[in-house]
Design a protein around this motif. Structure first.
Motif, PDB file in Angstrom:
ATOM      1  N   ALA A 319       0.857  -1.193   0.000  1.00 17.57           N
ATOM      2  CA  ALA A 319       0.000   0.000   0.000  1.00 17.57           C
ATOM      3  C   ALA A 319       0.893   1.243   0.000  1.00 17.57           C
ATOM      4  CB  ALA A 319      -0.923  -0.008   1.216  1.00 17.57           C
ATOM      5  N   THR A 320       1.345   1.648  -1.185  1.00 25.00           N
ATOM      6  CA  THR A 320       2.322   2.734  -1.290  1.00 25.00           C
ATOM      7  C   THR A 320       1.770   4.082  -0.858  1.00 25.00           C
ATOM      8  OG1 THR A 320       1.692   3.022  -3.610  1.00 25.00           O
ATOM      9  CG2 THR A 320       3.560   1.575  -3.142  1.00 25.00           C
ATOM     10  N   TRP A 321       0.451   4.204  -0.766  1.00 26.89           N
ATOM     11  CA  TRP A 321      -0.159   5.479  -0.375  1.00 26.89           C
ATOM     12  C   TRP A 321      -0.199   5.642   1.146  1.00 26.89           C
ATOM     13  CZ3 TRP A 321      -2.521   1.184  -2.093  1.00 26.89           C
ATOM     14  CH2 TRP A 321      -3.490   0.606  -1.280  1.00 26.89           C
ATOM     15  N   VAL A 322       0.354   4.673   1.885  1.00 31.30           N
ATOM     16  CA  VAL A 322       0.462   4.770   3.344  1.00 31.30           C
ATOM     17  C   VAL A 322       1.943   4.716   3.700  1.00 31.30           C
ATOM     18  CG1 VAL A 322      -0.169   3.789   5.572  1.00 31.30           C
ATOM     19  CG2 VAL A 322      -1.774   3.626   3.647  1.00 31.30           C
ATOM     20  N   SER A 323       2.493   5.823   4.166  1.00 34.85           N
ATOM     21  CA  SER A 323       3.902   5.863   4.567  1.00 34.85           C
ATOM     22  C   SER A 323       4.033   5.431   6.025  1.00 34.85           C
ATOM     23  CB  SER A 323       4.463   7.280   4.406  1.00 34.85           C
ATOM     24  OG  SER A 323       4.488   7.664   3.050  1.00 34.85           O
ATOM     25  N   VAL A 324       5.193   4.847   6.346  1.00 34.81           N
ATOM     26  CA  VAL A 324       5.441   4.320   7.687  1.00 34.81           C
ATOM     27  C   VAL A 324       6.507   5.169   8.370  1.00 34.81           C
ATOM     28  CG1 VAL A 324       6.115   2.306   9.052  1.00 34.81           C
ATOM     29  CG2 VAL A 324       4.867   1.997   6.891  1.00 34.81           C
ATOM     30  N   LEU A 325       6.224   5.627   9.589  1.00 35.53           N
ATOM     31  CA  LEU A 325       7.190   6.322  10.429  1.00 35.53           C
ATOM     32  C   LEU A 325       7.318   5.545  11.740  1.00 35.53           C
ATOM     33  CD1 LEU A 325       6.129  10.062   9.937  1.00 35.53           C
ATOM     34  CD2 LEU A 325       8.090   8.893   8.927  1.00 35.53           C
ATOM     35  N   GLU A 326       8.571   5.409  12.229  1.00 37.84           N
ATOM     36  CA  GLU A 326       8.834   4.608  13.422  1.00 37.84           C
ATOM     37  C   GLU A 326       9.550   5.453  14.483  1.00 37.84           C
ATOM     38  OE1 GLU A 326      10.254   1.269  10.428  1.00 37.84           O
ATOM     39  OE2 GLU A 326      10.307   0.526  12.505  1.00 37.84           O
ATOM     40  N   PRO A 327       8.810   6.215  15.272  1.00 37.63           N
ATOM     41  CA  PRO A 327       9.449   6.977  16.357  1.00 37.63           C
ATOM     42  C   PRO A 327      10.188   6.042  17.318  1.00 37.63           C
ATOM     43  CG  PRO A 327       7.178   7.695  16.008  1.00 37.63           C
ATOM     44  CD  PRO A 327       7.362   6.453  15.205  1.00 37.63           C
ATOM     45  N   TRP A 328      11.397   6.456  17.707  1.00 38.04           N
ATOM     46  CA  TRP A 328      12.247   5.595  18.528  1.00 38.04           C
ATOM     47  C   TRP A 328      13.106   6.505  19.409  1.00 38.04           C
ATOM     48  CZ3 TRP A 328      12.124   0.731  19.779  1.00 38.04           C
ATOM     49  CH2 TRP A 328      13.235   0.099  20.321  1.00 38.04           C
ATOM     50  N   ASN A 329      12.772   6.573  20.687  1.00 34.80           N
ATOM     51  CA  ASN A 329      13.378   7.543  21.592  1.00 34.80           C
ATOM     52  C   ASN A 329      14.737   7.042  22.059  1.00 34.80           C
ATOM     53  OD1 ASN A 329      14.026   9.448  23.487  1.00 34.80           O
ATOM     54  ND2 ASN A 329      12.071   9.341  24.582  1.00 34.80           N
ATOM     55  N   SER A 330      15.792   7.722  21.646  1.00 31.80           N
ATOM     56  CA  SER A 330      17.145   7.299  22.033  1.00 31.80           C
ATOM     57  C   SER A 330      17.423   7.560  23.503  1.00 31.80           C
ATOM     58  CB  SER A 330      18.184   8.023  21.174  1.00 31.80           C
ATOM     59  OG  SER A 330      18.047   9.437  21.299  1.00 31.80           O
ATOM     60  N   ASP A 331      16.597   8.406  24.157  1.00 32.44           N
ATOM     61  CA  ASP A 331      16.791   8.690  25.584  1.00 32.44           C
ATOM     62  C   ASP A 331      16.005   7.740  26.483  1.00 32.44           C
ATOM     63  OD1 ASP A 331      18.475  10.824  25.044  1.00 32.44           O
ATOM     64  OD2 ASP A 331      16.807  12.258  24.916  1.00 32.44           O
ATOM     65  N   ASP A 332      15.244   6.820  25.876  1.00 37.78           N
ATOM     66  CA  ASP A 332      14.472   5.848  26.641  1.00 37.78           C
ATOM     67  C   ASP A 332      15.373   4.648  26.930  1.00 37.78           C
ATOM     68  OD1 ASP A 332      12.759   3.953  27.651  1.00 37.78           O
ATOM     69  OD2 ASP A 332      11.320   4.040  25.999  1.00 37.78           O
ATOM     70  N   PRO A 333      15.728   4.376  28.204  1.00 41.26           N
ATOM     71  CA  PRO A 333      16.640   3.257  28.511  1.00 41.26           C
ATOM     72  C   PRO A 333      16.135   1.916  27.997  1.00 41.26           C
ATOM     73  CG  PRO A 333      16.305   4.650  30.447  1.00 41.26           C
ATOM     74  CD  PRO A 333      15.313   5.103  29.408  1.00 41.26           C
ATOM     75  N   LYS A 386       5.035  11.888   0.141  1.00 41.89           N
ATOM     76  CA  LYS A 386       5.212  10.635  -0.600  1.00 41.89           C
ATOM     77  C   LYS A 386       3.883   9.884  -0.689  1.00 41.89           C
ATOM     78  CE  LYS A 386       7.407   6.146  -0.378  1.00 41.89           C
ATOM     79  NZ  LYS A 386       7.538   5.064   0.586  1.00 41.89           N
ATOM     80  N   ALA A 387       3.157   9.811   0.428  1.00 37.29           N
ATOM     81  CA  ALA A 387       1.852   9.136   0.418  1.00 37.29           C
ATOM     82  C   ALA A 387       0.874   9.863  -0.498  1.00 37.29           C
ATOM     83  CB  ALA A 387       1.307   9.062   1.844  1.00 37.29           C
ATOM     84  N   LYS A 388       0.894  11.179  -0.484  1.00 40.10           N
ATOM     85  CA  LYS A 388      -0.004  11.965  -1.331  1.00 40.10           C
ATOM     86  C   LYS A 388       0.285  11.715  -2.817  1.00 40.10           C
ATOM     87  CE  LYS A 388      -1.454  16.787  -2.121  1.00 40.10           C
ATOM     88  NZ  LYS A 388      -1.137  16.942  -3.536  1.00 40.10           N
ATOM     89  N   TYR A 389       1.565  11.705  -3.188  1.00 43.97           N
ATOM     90  CA  TYR A 389       1.910  11.475  -4.585  1.00 43.97           C
ATOM     91  C   TYR A 389       1.475  10.081  -5.033  1.00 43.97           C
ATOM     92  CZ  TYR A 389       4.960  15.535  -3.874  1.00 43.97           C
ATOM     93  OH  TYR A 389       5.455  16.781  -3.574  1.00 43.97           O
ATOM     94  N   ALA A 390       1.685   9.079  -4.168  1.00 43.35           N
ATOM     95  CA  ALA A 390       1.276   7.721  -4.517  1.00 43.35           C
ATOM     96  C   ALA A 390      -0.237   7.621  -4.659  1.00 43.35           C
ATOM     97  CB  ALA A 390       1.769   6.740  -3.452  1.00 43.35           C
ATOM     98  N   PHE A 391      -0.967   8.306  -3.788  1.00 45.54           N
ATOM     99  CA  PHE A 391      -2.430   8.301  -3.869  1.00 45.54           C
ATOM    100  C   PHE A 391      -2.899   8.948  -5.169  1.00 45.54           C
ATOM    101  CE2 PHE A 391      -6.621  10.108  -3.113  1.00 45.54           C
ATOM    102  CZ  PHE A 391      -7.294   9.062  -2.507  1.00 45.54           C
ATOM    103  N   GLU A 392      -2.311  10.079  -5.526  1.00 41.41           N
ATOM    104  CA  GLU A 392      -2.688  10.751  -6.768  1.00 41.41           C
ATOM    105  C   GLU A 392      -2.325   9.909  -7.987  1.00 41.41           C
ATOM    106  OE1 GLU A 392      -2.192  15.412  -5.341  1.00 41.41           O
ATOM    107  OE2 GLU A 392      -0.519  14.365  -6.278  1.00 41.41           O
TER     108      GLU A 392
END
Length: 507
Positions: A319-333, A386-392
């Motif tokens: 599903a190229t119209w859905v981009s994935v972001l993975e927040p990852w806190n480097s300050d979280d032990p 990126k998701a918007k362009y793929a959707f269009e």
């Protein structure tokens, strides 16, 4: 006031000026941008007064200056919309994205419109104004169906819009002409229509007449995470809330990540909504696309086998119209301690998504995730666009109605002689008598024959008419020449030639 909201003995306002409130720019010393609308309203009132017999002290029109706030404001709007004689919307991109403006349009158009005389042709009490040029924008259906000629207000007005004519002294004469003709049109429409006073409606409950948000301006933000009641025992609950969408990976910085993403998306011109991924994923996998999307993925949730399988299925559907972001806190032990395991889980689960990243968007998540809130702020605009362009692109690749297929010369020759039908040079067409001039075996009982073996139409039953025979030989030879070369020649008319396959399921 009567039961329909207006005293019948009083003169009704000629027009209701409907416009979108423009916010201040925020720059120091910036003026009120709505000043220009108020000036137009005053100029219109003065011009209408000169063209009518409105008594002294009676309002000529109405313009809302309350900034759409409060119950009394809503009641006043309902009263004016139920009684005004003409509705004057100021067209601009902001206008058609305003819900209150769409509600005003809806309220006015609930009232019936009758031609004032049997010869009059007016069927609408709306007189639109080009506040800004709209040639680059698609009007909503209710506006595009409105038949109105803007050319009568002058060429500069149609090109620049009334706002530019007001602000630039170069266009002063053009502005005065446009206002005069606009006032004349308002009076003309008021006199050529009968629009009875309507009932005062509950303004806040009215729908908008516009399709305010197009799919490409929407952004569906989905969150894959835990809520506090389902956390594994080794995960700190301080980063989670009562709902999965309350996930707050960068705590104490910022706010819950979905709320933060909404603010960033609005700065890009999107109108975002927030959802739980568990509720969205089946629709995405089935290809039921509604809008571009962002998936905010908590890698800790991949330790749950059920959620990991959902993400794997999402990855496989491409599903190229859905981009994935993975927040990852480097300050979280805890992220630091279990980081390698969770990175490997993410790489295995999102294998296709990782491989399909376009070069211009490499680094959206990075190999170790988005370790700070600043990294997230930098990545979200790229991921959303990126998701918007793929959707269009997907929308353009799948038109609602298939286009009419182009004729194929190759297919015509493949069918052999006569493939062009009744009007082509190889046509197989009866003559004016209804018989076929290329018939090799005419009916022996058809017509009479002379002593030389010819019938009464000049055809020879021994070999056919010499002229027809020669023509037939020539045409068959020409078709055979084409058939001999058709497999070695690409004439570009094959509808399947050069077509790339479409992508995966679309939501």
């Amino acid at each position: 006031m009567n039961d329909r909201g207006w005293d019948e003995d009083e003169a009704r306002p000629y027009f209701f000026l409907s416009y979108a409130h423009t916010p201040k720019s925020g720059a120091r010393g910036a003026g009120d941008p709505n000043h220009w609308v108020r000036q137009l309203y005053r100029d219109l009132c003065e011009a209408v007064l000169q063209l009518t017999t409105v008594p002294a002290g009676v309002p000529v029109g109405f313009m809302d200056e309350s900034m759409h706030q409060g119950e009394l404001w809503a009641e006043r709007l309902s009263e004016e919309l139920a009684s005004c004689r003409v509705f004057v919307p100021l067209y601009s991109p902001r206008y058609f994205n305003s819900v209150p403006c769409g509600q005003e349009w809806h309220a006015f158009t609930r009232r019936p419109v009758y031609p004032a005389t049997i010869d009059a042709e007016r069927t609408s009490g709306i007189v639109p104004v080009l506040w800004a040029p709209m040639s680059r924008y698609r009007l909503p259906k209710v506006a595009s169906e409105l038949q109105f000629n803007h050319a009568g207000f002058g060429p500069d007005y149609a090109t620049e819009g009334l706002y530019a004519l007001m602000k630039l002294s170069y266009f002063r004469a053009a502005y005065e002409l446009a206002v005069h003709r606009l006032a004349a049109r308002i009076v003309q429409v008021a006199e050529e229509t009968v629009i009875p006073v309507g009932r005062r409606l509950d303004f806040n409950a009215l729908p908008s007449a516009f399709n305010v948000t197009s799919p490409t301006r929407q952004l569906r933000i989905s969150v894959l995470s835990y809520h506090q009641g389902e956390l594994p025992p080794d995960r700190n609950p301080d980063f989670y809330g009562l709902r999965r969408t309350d996930w707050h990976p960068y705590r104490p910085a910022g706010s819950p990540i979905a709320q933060h993403a909404v603010r960033l998306a609005r700065q890009l011109g999107f109108q975002p909504t927030v959802h739980e991924f568990d509720d969205e994923v089946e629709s995405i996998i089935e290809g039921n696309a509604e809008a571009p999307g962002l998936l905010l993925l908590d890698r800790w949730a991949l330790r749950d086998p059920h959620r990991r399988e959902l993400v794997r299925r999402f990855d496989r559907c491409d599903a190229t119209w859905v981009s994935v972001l993975e927040p990852w806190n480097s300050d979280d032990p805890e992220c630091d301690g279990g980081g390698r395991e969770l990175v490997e889980l993410s790489d295995q689960t999102l294998r296709i998504t990782r491989r399909a990243g376009r070069p211009s968007f490499l680094g959206v998540t990075g190999p170790t995730g988005l370790s700070t809130l600043e990294d997230f702020d930098d990545a979200l605009p790229r991921a959303a666009m990126k998701a918007k362009y793929a959707f269009e692109g997907r929308t353009r690749a799948e038109p609602e109605e298939p286009p009419t297929p182009r004729p194929s010369l190759r297919e015509a020759f493949r069918r052999g002689p006569g493939a062009y039908g009744p009007d082509g040079f190889g046509g197989h067409r009866p003559d004016q008598y209804g018989s076929d001039p290329f018939d090799r075996d005419p009916d022996p009982g058809e017509g009479s024959r002379d002593e030389g073996g010819r019938d009464d139409r000049g055809r020879d039953d021994r070999g056919g008419d010499d002229r027809n025979s020669d023509d037939r030989t020539h045409r068959n030879a020409r078709n055979n020449d084409h058939r001999d070369t058709r497999d070695d020649r690409d004439d570009g008319d094959d509808p399947d030639a050069g077509m790339a396959p479409l992508g995966g399921p679309y939501r």
